[in-house]
Scaffold this active site. Structure first.
Site, PDB file in Angstrom:
ATOM      1  N   GLY A 238     -16.086   4.095  21.472  1.00 39.54           N
ATOM      2  CA  GLY A 238     -14.791   3.719  22.045  1.00 39.54           C
ATOM      3  C   GLY A 238     -14.052   4.926  22.568  1.00 39.54           C
TER       4      GLY A 238
ATOM      5  N   THR B 107       0.540   2.152   8.563  1.00 38.31           N
ATOM      6  CA  THR B 107      -0.569   2.814   9.237  1.00 38.31           C
ATOM      7  C   THR B 107      -0.091   4.093   9.903  1.00 38.31           C
ATOM      8  N   CYS B 108       1.022   3.979  10.583  1.00 37.16           N
ATOM      9  CA  CYS B 108       1.472   5.080  11.428  1.00 37.16           C
ATOM     10  C   CYS B 108       1.638   6.378  10.648  1.00 37.16           C
TER      11      CYS B 108
ATOM     12  N   ALA C  48       2.424  -9.826  -0.257  1.00 32.50           N
ATOM     13  CA  ALA C  48       3.155 -11.084  -0.095  1.00 32.50           C
ATOM     14  C   ALA C  48       2.315 -12.114   0.653  1.00 32.50           C
TER      15      ALA C  48
ATOM     16  N   ALA D  19       3.900   2.309  17.664  1.00 38.79           N
ATOM     17  CA  ALA D  19       4.898   2.431  16.610  1.00 38.79           C
ATOM     18  C   ALA D  19       6.315   2.210  17.135  1.00 38.79           C
TER      19      ALA D  19
ATOM     20  N   HIS E 138      15.330  26.006  34.833  1.00 41.23           N
ATOM     21  CA  HIS E 138      14.176  26.795  35.262  1.00 41.23           C
ATOM     22  C   HIS E 138      13.854  27.824  34.196  1.00 41.23           C
TER      23      HIS E 138
ATOM     24  N   ARG F 139      -7.704  -2.502  17.629  1.00 43.90           N
ATOM     25  CA  ARG F 139      -7.123  -2.996  16.381  1.00 43.90           C
ATOM     26  C   ARG F 139      -6.739  -4.458  16.538  1.00 43.90           C
TER      27      ARG F 139
ATOM     28  N   ASP G 133       0.826  -1.213   0.000  1.00 43.62           N
ATOM     29  CA  ASP G 133       0.000   0.000   0.000  1.00 43.62           C
ATOM     30  C   ASP G 133       0.864   1.269   0.000  1.00 43.62           C
TER      31      ASP G 133
ATOM     32  N   GLY H 190     -11.009   4.814  23.947  1.00 44.64           N
ATOM     33  CA  GLY H 190      -9.574   4.532  24.052  1.00 44.64           C
ATOM     34  C   GLY H 190      -8.787   5.725  23.549  1.00 44.64           C
TER      35      GLY H 190
HETATM   36  C1  FAD Z   1      -5.422   6.890  14.450  1.00 44.16           C
HETATM   37  C2  FAD Z   1      -4.215   6.207  14.990  1.00 44.16           C
HETATM   38  C3  FAD Z   1      -3.322   6.919  15.769  1.00 44.16           C
HETATM   39  C4  FAD Z   1      -2.182   6.298  16.265  1.00 44.16           C
HETATM   40  N1  FAD Z   1      -1.308   7.049  17.018  1.00 44.16           N
HETATM   41  C5  FAD Z   1      -0.195   6.465  17.500  1.00 44.16           C
HETATM   42  C6  FAD Z   1       0.754   7.205  18.242  1.00 44.16           C
HETATM   43  O1  FAD Z   1       0.591   8.407  18.470  1.00 44.16           O
HETATM   44  N2  FAD Z   1       1.862   6.572  18.704  1.00 44.16           N
HETATM   45  C7  FAD Z   1       2.079   5.247  18.457  1.00 44.16           C
HETATM   46  O2  FAD Z   1       3.098   4.726  18.893  1.00 44.16           O
HETATM   47  N3  FAD Z   1       1.206   4.512  17.758  1.00 44.16           N
HETATM   48  C8  FAD Z   1       0.084   5.082  17.261  1.00 44.16           C
HETATM   49  N4  FAD Z   1      -0.793   4.341  16.531  1.00 44.16           N
HETATM   50  C9  FAD Z   1      -0.478   2.916  16.334  1.00 44.16           C
HETATM   51  C10 FAD Z   1       0.549   2.751  15.229  1.00 44.16           C
HETATM   52  O3  FAD Z   1       0.026   3.292  14.033  1.00 44.16           O
HETATM   53  C11 FAD Z   1       0.907   1.291  15.058  1.00 44.16           C
HETATM   54  O4  FAD Z   1       1.341   0.754  16.269  1.00 44.16           O
HETATM   55  C12 FAD Z   1       2.009   1.119  14.036  1.00 44.16           C
HETATM   56  O5  FAD Z   1       1.621   1.636  12.789  1.00 44.16           O
HETATM   57  C13 FAD Z   1       2.390  -0.349  13.901  1.00 44.16           C
HETATM   58  O6  FAD Z   1       3.443  -0.453  12.999  1.00 44.16           O
HETATM   59  P1  FAD Z   1       3.636  -1.778  12.122  1.00 44.16           P
HETATM   60  O7  FAD Z   1       4.830  -1.499  11.277  1.00 44.16           O
HETATM   61  O8  FAD Z   1       3.629  -2.931  12.997  1.00 44.16           O
HETATM   62  O9  FAD Z   1       2.330  -1.888  11.212  1.00 44.16           O
HETATM   63  P2  FAD Z   1       1.637  -0.894  10.206  1.00 44.16           P
HETATM   64  O10 FAD Z   1       2.034   0.504  10.438  1.00 44.16           O
HETATM   65  O11 FAD Z   1       0.193  -1.216  10.269  1.00 44.16           O
HETATM   66  O12 FAD Z   1       2.234  -1.295   8.808  1.00 44.16           O
HETATM   67  C14 FAD Z   1       2.003  -2.544   8.239  1.00 44.16           C
HETATM   68  C15 FAD Z   1       2.226  -2.425   6.743  1.00 44.16           C
HETATM   69  O13 FAD Z   1       2.216  -3.723   6.194  1.00 44.16           O
HETATM   70  C16 FAD Z   1       1.551  -3.681   4.958  1.00 44.16           C
HETATM   71  N5  FAD Z   1       1.103  -5.043   4.666  1.00 44.16           N
HETATM   72  C17 FAD Z   1       0.222  -5.784   5.382  1.00 44.16           C
HETATM   73  N6  FAD Z   1       0.113  -6.997   4.862  1.00 44.16           N
HETATM   74  C18 FAD Z   1       0.933  -7.054   3.784  1.00 44.16           C
HETATM   75  C19 FAD Z   1       1.246  -8.050   2.842  1.00 44.16           C
HETATM   76  N7  FAD Z   1       0.692  -9.242   2.901  1.00 44.16           N
HETATM   77  N8  FAD Z   1       2.130  -7.747   1.861  1.00 44.16           N
HETATM   78  C20 FAD Z   1       2.697  -6.524   1.790  1.00 44.16           C
HETATM   79  N9  FAD Z   1       2.423  -5.539   2.671  1.00 44.16           N
HETATM   80  C21 FAD Z   1       1.555  -5.811   3.657  1.00 44.16           C
HETATM   81  C22 FAD Z   1       0.453  -2.693   5.172  1.00 44.16           C
HETATM   82  O14 FAD Z   1       0.009  -2.160   3.936  1.00 44.16           O
HETATM   83  C23 FAD Z   1       1.136  -1.664   6.039  1.00 44.16           C
HETATM   84  O15 FAD Z   1       1.714  -0.637   5.249  1.00 44.16           O
HETATM   85  C24 FAD Z   1      -1.934   4.938  15.995  1.00 44.16           C
HETATM   86  C25 FAD Z   1      -2.823   4.218  15.209  1.00 44.16           C
HETATM   87  C26 FAD Z   1      -3.947   4.828  14.706  1.00 44.16           C
HETATM   88  C27 FAD Z   1      -4.865   4.050  13.860  1.00 44.16           C
HETATM   89  C1  FAD Z   2      14.189  39.221  32.188  1.00 48.74           C
HETATM   90  C2  FAD Z   2      14.898  38.088  32.840  1.00 48.74           C
HETATM   91  C3  FAD Z   2      14.627  36.795  32.446  1.00 48.74           C
HETATM   92  C4  FAD Z   2      15.271  35.719  33.047  1.00 48.74           C
HETATM   93  N1  FAD Z   2      14.957  34.452  32.646  1.00 48.74           N
HETATM   94  C5  FAD Z   2      15.577  33.401  33.234  1.00 48.74           C
HETATM   95  C6  FAD Z   2      15.242  32.073  32.877  1.00 48.74           C
HETATM   96  O1  FAD Z   2      14.384  31.837  32.019  1.00 48.74           O
HETATM   97  N2  FAD Z   2      15.868  31.051  33.503  1.00 48.74           N
HETATM   98  C7  FAD Z   2      16.809  31.285  34.454  1.00 48.74           C
HETATM   99  O2  FAD Z   2      17.374  30.322  34.980  1.00 48.74           O
HETATM  100  N3  FAD Z   2      17.157  32.531  34.829  1.00 48.74           N
HETATM  101  C8  FAD Z   2      16.546  33.595  34.239  1.00 48.74           C
HETATM  102  N4  FAD Z   2      16.883  34.861  34.641  1.00 48.74           N
HETATM  103  C9  FAD Z   2      17.904  35.018  35.664  1.00 48.74           C
HETATM  104  C10 FAD Z   2      17.313  34.770  37.051  1.00 48.74           C
HETATM  105  O3  FAD Z   2      16.280  35.698  37.275  1.00 48.74           O
HETATM  106  C11 FAD Z   2      18.391  34.886  38.102  1.00 48.74           C
HETATM  107  O4  FAD Z   2      19.440  33.995  37.813  1.00 48.74           O
HETATM  108  C12 FAD Z   2      17.829  34.538  39.481  1.00 48.74           C
HETATM  109  O5  FAD Z   2      16.776  35.382  39.823  1.00 48.74           O
HETATM  110  C13 FAD Z   2      18.932  34.591  40.539  1.00 48.74           C
HETATM  111  O6  FAD Z   2      18.387  34.222  41.759  1.00 48.74           O
HETATM  112  P1  FAD Z   2      18.973  34.794  43.121  1.00 48.74           P
HETATM  113  O7  FAD Z   2      18.155  34.172  44.174  1.00 48.74           O
HETATM  114  O8  FAD Z   2      20.433  34.604  43.138  1.00 48.74           O
HETATM  115  O9  FAD Z   2      18.735  36.365  43.048  1.00 48.74           O
HETATM  116  P2  FAD Z   2      17.453  37.249  42.846  1.00 48.74           P
HETATM  117  O10 FAD Z   2      16.371  36.487  42.173  1.00 48.74           O
HETATM  118  O11 FAD Z   2      17.938  38.460  42.169  1.00 48.74           O
HETATM  119  O12 FAD Z   2      16.944  37.542  44.296  1.00 48.74           O
HETATM  120  C14 FAD Z   2      17.691  38.312  45.179  1.00 48.74           C
HETATM  121  C15 FAD Z   2      16.757  38.863  46.218  1.00 48.74           C
HETATM  122  O13 FAD Z   2      17.536  39.430  47.244  1.00 48.74           O
HETATM  123  C16 FAD Z   2      16.896  40.623  47.692  1.00 48.74           C
HETATM  124  N5  FAD Z   2      17.927  41.430  48.334  1.00 48.74           N
HETATM  125  C17 FAD Z   2      19.045  41.953  47.753  1.00 48.74           C
HETATM  126  N6  FAD Z   2      19.773  42.602  48.678  1.00 48.74           N
HETATM  127  C18 FAD Z   2      19.133  42.474  49.863  1.00 48.74           C
HETATM  128  C19 FAD Z   2      19.420  42.916  51.168  1.00 48.74           C
HETATM  129  N7  FAD Z   2      20.503  43.597  51.453  1.00 48.74           N
HETATM  130  N8  FAD Z   2      18.540  42.607  52.134  1.00 48.74           N
HETATM  131  C20 FAD Z   2      17.412  41.915  51.877  1.00 48.74           C
HETATM  132  N9  FAD Z   2      17.105  41.465  50.643  1.00 48.74           N
HETATM  133  C21 FAD Z   2      17.960  41.744  49.652  1.00 48.74           C
HETATM  134  C22 FAD Z   2      16.320  41.215  46.446  1.00 48.74           C
HETATM  135  O14 FAD Z   2      15.262  42.094  46.734  1.00 48.74           O
HETATM  136  C23 FAD Z   2      15.870  39.970  45.711  1.00 48.74           C
HETATM  137  O15 FAD Z   2      14.519  39.665  45.997  1.00 48.74           O
HETATM  138  C24 FAD Z   2      16.234  35.956  34.066  1.00 48.74           C
HETATM  139  C25 FAD Z   2      16.512  37.249  34.475  1.00 48.74           C
HETATM  140  C26 FAD Z   2      15.855  38.311  33.877  1.00 48.74           C
HETATM  141  C27 FAD Z   2      16.169  39.692  34.338  1.00 48.74           C
END
Ligand code: FAD
Ligand code: FAD
Lengths: 68, 489, 489
Positions: B186, B46-47, B118, B341, B465, B293, B41, B188
């Site tokens: 279903g 299927t997947c 096959a 899959a 974080h 299935r 096919d 599921g």
């Molecule tokens: C809607 C839906 C959502 C799914 N979502 C997920 C998911 O998110 N994650 C996940 O892990 N699984 C999911 N699955 C399950 C997943 O699709 C199957 O587990 C997976 O496809 C199995 O793989 P397979 O290779 O064993 O068989 P299949 O993918 O079914 O492939 C078998 C193949 O063999 C061929 N075939 C059959 N008989 C013969 C023959 N005699 N000669 C030649 N060719 C032949 C068929 O044409 C087909 O192409 C989902 C299934 C469905 C229906």
């Molecule tokens: C816009 C922005 C985005 C960020 N995004 C991320 C991110 O996604 N991931 C990440 O890991 N890090 C991020 N950071 C960095 C992160 O905020 C800092 O690494 C983190 O806050 C440090 O923690 P801290 O506890 O050392 O200090 P702070 O969070 O700065 O806290 C220190 C505290 O001590 C207090 N303080 C200071 N002096 C005194 C004092 N003398 N007496 C009493 N209190 C006092 C202050 O008021 C403050 O509340 C970001 C920073 C900014 C500015």
């Protein structure tokens, strides 16, 4: 209650690479006491188990292997 | 042998180009095996064509529209219009790009591609018949075969898929217009994912489920946020009913689905009692049946090669993906649950490697699974109950999303992360997540389980974080009684 | 001691209630220490009140609006209206919920909360002065102190923050109306995150950067997709310029920012040459200065306790978060780079645990960081170059997002996952990700590094399909020469 709780049977804690080495070396992981955190089995544990086994399996080889 | 028939040979034959089969074929090619992939096919199975990919595409697209129209709280006012044919075209483009990619990757890895169906013809031969007039068939000899024929949707009596208003998931993912109303049989994961899609497209959705809850495979507290969200999207649920029949509405448009209450054992443990609730009649434009299935193993003439199936039609395999015949492997949906899959792809890799003589095995500690609803669900490994049943003393940690800074900045605070560990050594045994991006968050826990990581390992790993992944760390800390952002139980 | 002054005592004094200080205080409380947390402004510090949280809230909200209005390709047509005051109210609500939570968590963990500004008054005492008339001050004796006073934005000459059109990030995150045009000085992560927010709000944004690229702390191929996306949002970049001065536009609204070209060493290695480009004049409604942050250590009278700072004002600490004084600890931004919330929280935990006599240390292998632009950036551990410099033979694997099924279903295919490992044993040394959700995806790799996982461990861990996290697995497989969904290099 007094009985020690052992890890349920069949469950070993070892990373994929260690499990592969165990298959290669023909070592049964369930027979190994892991040396990693919590008893996790490490590469070294498996290799040691493999060495130990080949040592005891082939004593002759060992004596010839150390030429002095 | 039929006159005029061509016999060709291949070392490894893979039947079916879904995520199990094409991955097996590519890996076989990488290992320098002479490999032929037969698909009747479409590459990707299927997947890619009718499952994972189109469903996730429509989920993403309808989410974009839905989020924008429900963000007044965030100061955003929008009233998006959805052009379904535009959305379907885009989705088809995504599918084409990926299936085209699969074909290219197969070729780049020296996989011979053969179109056709096959069937086994002997221990080491299949006949491949080509569709279309005068296309004929050919015989192919192989040394090893990998069966990856996947699964097809289960039909329920009275709801044959050929009939126009009765849809399977494949048809539902390719509709040309938005149905005004839809009954989904279903609750599921497929039913629930599509219930969300259609509700967001504006369809009036009713979900019929035989059991007492949505996502019956999951624990209550995991499915509850999903069901509630679906309800808030306007999805109606009818639990404890089975779809009995449908007919056209007389003097009107659409169909009427009749659903019967499920007979339940009396709560006093007495004899079966037919629930005294009455049958339901649900009027709708269409009905989608998503009740599970079943393996595609009946059309393969497996007997010709002496390959056994179980009573449900699955082909039993050992930890090398081998069937009862040494030289024949089965992978993916046809080889049994969980029908996912990524489970199939992993088995496909193992089968190819075993054929190439590598020390591979199906030895995963835990199989992740995700449901792409709102919020998402991600699970891996054991639940608390399963851990107890297996003889562990489970230690459980949780973190509620409403305490996550990142979740609040996304305006999404439903859900939680739960980690199940073994009390003695702290080994991570399982995790259940209901949250936005749960499908991604579960990856860290899958790795943790495979590595034999402990609660302390996760708790002491610095997490960025502000992220949702901090919730994973907090859940581990909570199990250890030292969470910062939630009270410790 | 001043007459009428009250002296109270505490075992552990924490100064500053940002993510470093409040986490230290909560952990100290959990360890049954008598702990007092002094904060002069707002619980949660910069991060919750004026940094991480409000910025991420505005990023999420503007993304919702922007995505919906740019989804024609997906069949969605929307023209969202943004009500900035509604958006700011929502953001303020998020901040209030989280800062209120911090206060509650402190109390629940028996932390004594004290409002005021602390200054050292001796080896074991601080004076805490209370704001507002007649509030006076008190002396507090401590056995151990944890300094967590954070950082403040760096000012550049001529651009004092008091002046109305000159904003720091805190003011930019609290604007009451959308500026028509904005010059952002500095293309670091804060400048780039806010450039995206304002561009999506409809502001005409120009980013001035002294160096030659956006996000100069990151490798080119990581920053490029972010810069390109910003450009496609209409952000203009002027690289190689420094902001020199600003003045009101005569006979008009707004201001004119004058930027001078940066003097560069001549490429022939000769003497400094003033770049011959001319000065730029950029007219805008406001100018946001985001050129970095510096430690708040100058207002603490550190000398009174004999605590040293380095030339930049950071308080040097050892691997127990200890300053040069045995009983005084420093954590968070004030203790040095990287100035990130999660780094501070981790140090805060360690300080509290060390004070309680636990064998804790700052012993992380890798510190993750994220930039919440579009696409996001997530990094942890070593880059390929850093790994070489440290004497490893780096083995690198990559996976492009355009080959990810999940990325395509999100209509997001820019970016990649890169994993750096050591060739010999395959240990994961670092990872760089540019992708949607990169901030979440990096968590798995952080855990991998902390646990000493190898490429094989990640490659053999089953990852859910279809997810972005599969790209992590594929990158590991690529390094091993066995990726399925991309060609192996
Ligand atoms: C809607 C839906 C959502 C799914 N979502 C997920 C998911 O998110 N994650 C996940 O892990 N699984 C999911 N699955 C399950 C997943 O699709 C199957 O587990 C997976 O496809 C199995 O793989 P397979 O290779 O064993 O068989 P299949 O993918 O079914 O492939 C078998 C193949 O063999 C061929 N075939 C059959 N008989 C013969 C023959 N005699 N000669 C030649 N060719 C032949 C068929 O044409 C087909 O192409 C989902 C299934 C469905 C229906
Ligand atoms: C816009 C922005 C985005 C960020 N995004 C991320 C991110 O996604 N991931 C990440 O890991 N890090 C991020 N950071 C960095 C992160 O905020 C800092 O690494 C983190 O806050 C440090 O923690 P801290 O506890 O050392 O200090 P702070 O969070 O700065 O806290 C220190 C505290 O001590 C207090 N303080 C200071 N002096 C005194 C004092 N003398 N007496 C009493 N209190 C006092 C202050 O008021 C403050 O509340 C970001 C920073 C900014 C500015």
């Amino acid at each position: 209650d007094i009985e020690e709780i052992a890890t349920p049977e069949g469950r070993v804690f070892a990373p994929p690479r260690v499990r592969r080495i165990a298959r290669e070396e023909g070592v049964d992981l369930e027979s190994i006491q892991g040396s990693g955190p919590g008893g996790r089995i490490t590469d070294g544990d498996v290799r040691a188990a493999a060495d130990e086994r080949s040592d005891s399996d082939t004593p002759d080889e060992r004596s010839t292997a150390s030429p002095d | 042998m039929v006159v005029g028939d061509v016999t060709t040979g291949t070392d490894v034959l893979v039947i079916g180009a879904g995520p199990a089969g094409y991955v097996a074929a590519i890996r076989a090619g990488q290992l320098d095996l002479d490999v032929t992939l037969v698909e009747r096919d479409a590459y990707g199975g299927t997947c890619l064509n009718h499952g994972c990919i189109p469903s996730k595409a429509l989920i993403s697209a309808t989410n974009v529209a839905h989020e924008a129209s429900h963000a007044e709280e965030m100061g955003i006012h929008a009233n998006p219009a959805i052009d379904l044919s535009g959305m379907m075209n885009w989705k088809d483009g995504v599918v084409d790009q990926l299936t085209g990619g699969v074909e290219k990757l197969c070729k780049a890895n020296q996989v011979n591609l053969l179109e056709g169906t096959a069937r086994f013809d002997g221990e080491n031969t299949v006949r491949v018949s080509h569709d279309g007039e005068g296309q004929g068939s050919e015989t192919l000899e192989f040394e090893d075969a990998i069966i990856a024929t996947g699964s097809r949707p289960i039909e329920i009596p009275g709801f044959e898929y050929g009939d126009e208003p009765v849809l399977d998931s494949r048809q539902a993912l390719a509709l040309e217009s938005v149905p005004e109303s839809l009954v989904i049989v279903g609750a599921g994961y497929i039913g629930m994912e599509l219930a969300g899609v259609f509700a967001k497209l504006g369809t009036d959705v009713t979900v019929l489920e035989m059991l007492e809850d949505a996502l019956p495979g999951y624990d209550d507290d995991l499915s509850r946020p999903v069901r509630k969200r679906a309800e808030s999207l306007g999805v109606d649920f009818e639990f404890g009913y089975t779809a009995a029949e449908w007919h056209d509405i007389e003097d009107g448009d659409g169909i009427r689905v009749v659903a019967d209450p499920v007979a339940e054992p009396a709560t006093d443990g007495g004899e079966l009692e037919t629930a005294d609730a009455e049958s339901l009649e649900l009027d709708a434009e269409k009905v989608l049946v998503a009740v599970g299935r079943k393996p595609v193993s009946d059309t393969l003439d497996l007997e010709a090669a002496g390959i056994e199936t179980d009573e449900r039609g699955f082909i039993p395999t050992d930890d090398r993906a081998r069937t009862n015949r040494e030289h024949v492997f089965a992978v993916g949906d046809v080889a049994g649950e969980p029908m996912l899959a990524h489970k199939g792809s992993m088995e496909g890799q193992v089968a190819a490697e075993v054929i190439a003589g590598e020390p591979s095995a199906i030895d995963y500690q835990a199989m992740p699974a995700a449901v792409f609803t709102e919020p998402e669900i991600g699970t891996v490994g054991l639940t608390e109950d399963e851990a107890s049943e297996q003889g562990f003393e489970p230690l459980v940690g949780e973190f509620p999303l409403r305490a996550s800074g990142r979740a609040l900045t996304m305006n999404e605070s439903d859900g939680f992360v739960r980690i199940v560990a073994d009390e003695e050594a702290g080994f991570i045994l399982g995790a259940q997540i209901v949250a936005p991006e749960a499908s991604e968050l579960i990856a860290e826990l899958g790795l943790a389980i495979e590595l034999g990581a402990t609660l302390e390992d996760i708790a002491r790993t610095v997490h960025t974080h502000p992220t949702l992944s901090e919730s994973v760390m907090e859940a581990a800390e909570n199990a250890l009684g030292q969470a910062i952002h939630t009270l410790n139980r």
